[in-house]
Design a protein around this motif. Structure first.
Motif, PDB file in Angstrom:
ATOM      1  N   SER A 104       0.808  -1.281   0.051  1.00  0.00           N
ATOM      2  CA  SER A 104       0.003  -0.012   0.095  1.00  0.00           C
ATOM      3  C   SER A 104       0.896   1.264  -0.014  1.00  0.00           C
ATOM      4  O   SER A 104       0.648   2.250  -0.722  1.00  0.00           O
ATOM      5  CB  SER A 104      -1.036  -0.037   1.203  1.00  0.00           C
ATOM      6  OG  SER A 104      -1.810   1.104   1.412  1.00  0.00           O
TER       7      SER A 104
ATOM      8  N   GLN B 258       1.125   3.823  -3.052  1.00  0.00           N
ATOM      9  CA  GLN B 258       0.767   5.648  -2.946  1.00  0.00           C
ATOM     10  C   GLN B 258       1.921   6.343  -3.163  1.00  0.00           C
ATOM     11  O   GLN B 258       1.767   7.480  -3.949  1.00  0.00           O
ATOM     12  CB  GLN B 258       0.393   5.703  -1.341  1.00  0.00           C
ATOM     13  CG  GLN B 258      -0.645   4.994  -0.987  1.00  0.00           C
ATOM     14  CD  GLN B 258      -1.048   5.219   0.553  1.00  0.00           C
ATOM     15  OE1 GLN B 258      -1.195   6.047   1.317  1.00  0.00           O
ATOM     16  NE2 GLN B 258      -1.112   4.117   1.300  1.00  0.00           N
TER      17      GLN B 258
ATOM     18  N   GLU C  58       2.017   9.316  -6.177  1.00  0.00           N
ATOM     19  CA  GLU C  58       2.231  10.522  -5.993  1.00  0.00           C
ATOM     20  C   GLU C  58       3.396  11.233  -6.582  1.00  0.00           C
ATOM     21  O   GLU C  58       3.525  12.238  -7.257  1.00  0.00           O
ATOM     22  CB  GLU C  58       2.330  10.879  -4.387  1.00  0.00           C
ATOM     23  CG  GLU C  58       2.713  12.363  -3.948  1.00  0.00           C
ATOM     24  CD  GLU C  58       1.514  13.186  -4.262  1.00  0.00           C
ATOM     25  OE1 GLU C  58       1.759  14.371  -4.114  1.00  0.00           O
ATOM     26  OE2 GLU C  58       0.366  12.610  -4.568  1.00  0.00           O
TER      27      GLU C  58
ATOM     28  N   VAL D 284       5.482  10.311   1.570  1.00  0.00           N
ATOM     29  CA  VAL D 284       4.271   9.543   1.331  1.00  0.00           C
ATOM     30  C   VAL D 284       4.558   8.322   1.922  1.00  0.00           C
ATOM     31  O   VAL D 284       3.522   7.582   2.397  1.00  0.00           O
ATOM     32  CB  VAL D 284       3.989   9.820  -0.175  1.00  0.00           C
ATOM     33  CG1 VAL D 284       2.514   8.928  -0.340  1.00  0.00           C
ATOM     34  CG2 VAL D 284       3.474  11.127  -0.553  1.00  0.00           C
TER      35      VAL D 284
ATOM     36  N   SER E 163       2.401   6.641   5.073  1.00  0.00           N
ATOM     37  CA  SER E 163       1.491   5.495   4.663  1.00  0.00           C
ATOM     38  C   SER E 163       1.237   4.511   5.969  1.00  0.00           C
ATOM     39  O   SER E 163       0.293   3.845   6.152  1.00  0.00           O
ATOM     40  CB  SER E 163       1.726   4.852   3.382  1.00  0.00           C
ATOM     41  OG  SER E 163       2.770   4.152   3.437  1.00  0.00           O
TER      42      SER E 163
ATOM     43  N   SER F 206      -0.782   9.006   4.474  1.00  0.00           N
ATOM     44  CA  SER F 206      -0.176   9.927   3.731  1.00  0.00           C
ATOM     45  C   SER F 206      -1.017  11.345   3.314  1.00  0.00           C
ATOM     46  O   SER F 206      -0.649  12.068   2.458  1.00  0.00           O
ATOM     47  CB  SER F 206       0.470   9.426   2.396  1.00  0.00           C
ATOM     48  OG  SER F 206      -0.648   8.882   1.631  1.00  0.00           O
TER      49      SER F 206
ATOM     50  N   THR G 199      -0.019  14.609   0.994  1.00  0.00           N
ATOM     51  CA  THR G 199      -0.480  14.900  -0.519  1.00  0.00           C
ATOM     52  C   THR G 199      -1.406  16.051  -0.454  1.00  0.00           C
ATOM     53  O   THR G 199      -1.197  16.997  -1.470  1.00  0.00           O
ATOM     54  CB  THR G 199      -1.066  13.609  -1.032  1.00  0.00           C
ATOM     55  OG1 THR G 199      -2.290  13.275   0.044  1.00  0.00           O
ATOM     56  CG2 THR G 199      -0.173  12.280  -0.976  1.00  0.00           C
TER      57      THR G 199
ATOM     58  N   SER H 205      -4.732  13.214  -4.448  1.00  0.00           N
ATOM     59  CA  SER H 205      -4.637  12.872  -2.821  1.00  0.00           C
ATOM     60  C   SER H 205      -5.834  12.129  -2.785  1.00  0.00           C
ATOM     61  O   SER H 205      -5.866  11.119  -1.735  1.00  0.00           O
ATOM     62  CB  SER H 205      -4.807  14.183  -2.009  1.00  0.00           C
ATOM     63  OG  SER H 205      -5.701  14.750  -2.236  1.00  0.00           O
TER      64      SER H 205
ATOM     65  N   ILE I  69      -5.328   8.630  -3.901  1.00  0.00           N
ATOM     66  CA  ILE I  69      -4.235   7.681  -3.117  1.00  0.00           C
ATOM     67  C   ILE I  69      -5.221   7.274  -2.030  1.00  0.00           C
ATOM     68  O   ILE I  69      -4.908   5.957  -1.496  1.00  0.00           O
ATOM     69  CB  ILE I  69      -3.194   8.529  -2.774  1.00  0.00           C
ATOM     70  CG1 ILE I  69      -2.413   9.008  -4.058  1.00  0.00           C
ATOM     71  CG2 ILE I  69      -2.505   7.983  -1.707  1.00  0.00           C
ATOM     72  CD1 ILE I  69      -1.176   9.829  -3.839  1.00  0.00           C
TER      73      ILE I  69
ATOM     74  N   ASP J  37      -5.428   3.283  -0.928  1.00  0.00           N
ATOM     75  CA  ASP J  37      -4.866   2.822   0.443  1.00  0.00           C
ATOM     76  C   ASP J  37      -6.083   1.941   0.956  1.00  0.00           C
ATOM     77  O   ASP J  37      -5.775   0.745   1.426  1.00  0.00           O
ATOM     78  CB  ASP J  37      -4.606   4.099   1.429  1.00  0.00           C
ATOM     79  CG  ASP J  37      -3.957   3.415   2.754  1.00  0.00           C
ATOM     80  OD1 ASP J  37      -3.567   2.350   2.845  1.00  0.00           O
ATOM     81  OD2 ASP J  37      -4.431   4.059   3.813  1.00  0.00           O
TER      82      ASP J  37
END
Length: 338
Positions: A210, A214, A218, A237, A241, A248, A252, A275, A278, A282
């Motif tokens: 994960s 992410q 990004e 990031v 996470s 994160s 972001t 963002s 992301i 996640d």
């Protein structure tokens, strides 16, 4: 009676002197459990257990542990330097907060607050500036603490490496010892050990995969929009996470807001949308790996991960769900037994 007292005193003394290293040892055990199937495959190819364990330990160290440690160090160093600059900017009269407050959307929101609540615009501006300065000071203190605890982190890394090797080599004998001396019957003991293996595997894979997904998203977004400091943002990031719930997203979103303040509205919108994407990644990737791990309820997983972070530090993000999984299986065994 005397033997019991002596045995208890020796046991307590051992755990007392080894307590600073218990969490790195537990982390080494989790990594050994994760890679133990690889050792079994090597044994089938007639590779001795000691040699196979050494090869796997070297691989884990070079591919996983050292890059992660260097990433944390360089991200903390770069982040510390950036925060020093940012704190100076926040403290200036035409700094980040002033630019943010002068944005049309933010300005309209501040006017709405001033109309509906007993507070003036200058007071709101001062409050936000104090909040930003406080956050910057806390982050600077946190990142500076990483350098303060650097010797301890190096020691912990060495303990993890050594633990991985010996858990791989002596894992089968340790498992046999647990099975022989378990307070549960063979079926219940097997259920506990299977749950431990599944949760160790799921927690590590869920966190790493994960976080990597992410960070890659990004980094790509920042690269194609021309955002500076791409490696630093990607590292932040990835590191962020691992933090439960928050993750994160503040990083972001902060990057997107910074582009807005700089006048790059199209870039800010793109990064703002990214963002949110992301966050969705996640919430999609992590459950895919955690699904089926002792049927751990999402609320319990959150409490375990966040509580582990608060009480055990960074290692608690991994150890908390493992302990929670064992707790769930133990409760299930005891309730079925009764």
């Amino acid at each position: 009676m005397g033997q019991n007292i002596f045995s208890g005193a020796v046991t307590l003394s051992f755990f007392y002197i080894s307590s600073p290293l218990l969490f790195p040892i537990a982390m080494g055990a989790i990594l050994a459990v994760l890679f133990f199937p690889w050792l079994e495959q090597m044994k089938k190819r007639k590779i001795p257990a000691a040699l196979g364990s050494a090869i796997l330990t070297l691989g884990i160290t070079v591919v996983l542990l050292l890059p992660s440690s260097f990433l944390i160090f360089f991200v903390a160093k770069a982040g510390f330097q950036q925060l020093q600059t940012w704190k100076a900017t926040v403290g200036s009269s035409n700094g980040f907060i002033d630019s943010l407050m002068n944005m049309p959307l933010v300005h309209r929101f501040m006017v709405w607050l001033a109309v509906h609540f007993p507070v003036s615009m200058p007071e709101l501006g001062d409050s936000f500036q104090e909040l930003a300065a406080s956050i910057g000071a806390k982050l600077t203190e946190f990142l500076g603490g990483i350098f303060t605890h650097l010797p301890g982190m190096v020691t912990g890394l060495l303990v993890i490496v050594v633990s991985v090797y010996f858990f791989l080599v002596d894992g089968p004998r340790l498992l046999q010892f647990i099975r022989r001396n378990s307070i549960f019957n063979p079926h219940q003991t097997e259920e506990l050990t299977s749950s431990l293996y599944e949760m160790c595997r799921s927690v590590i894979l869920a966190s790493v995969v994960s976080g990597a997904a992410q960070a890659v998203l990004e980094v790509l977004a920042c690269f194609f929009t021309g955002t500076p400091n791409v490696p630093l943002i990607g590292g932040l990031v990835f590191a962020g996470s691992f933090i439960p719930v928050v993750g994160s997203f503040p990083i972001t979103l902060g990057v997107a807001l910074h582009q807005f303040v700089e006048g790059n509205e199209a870039v800010g919108v793109t990064l703002g949308v990214m963002s949110l994407i992301i966050v969705g990644v996640d919430n999609t990737v992590r459950p895919m790996f955690l699904r089926g791990s002792a049927n751990l309820h999402p609320l319990l997983a959150f409490v375990a991960a966040f509580g582990g972070l608060q009480t055990l530090g960074f290692f608690g993000v991994f150890l908390g769900p493992v302990i929670a999984s064992l707790f769930v299986v133990t409760v299930r065994i005891l309730t079925e037994k009764s």
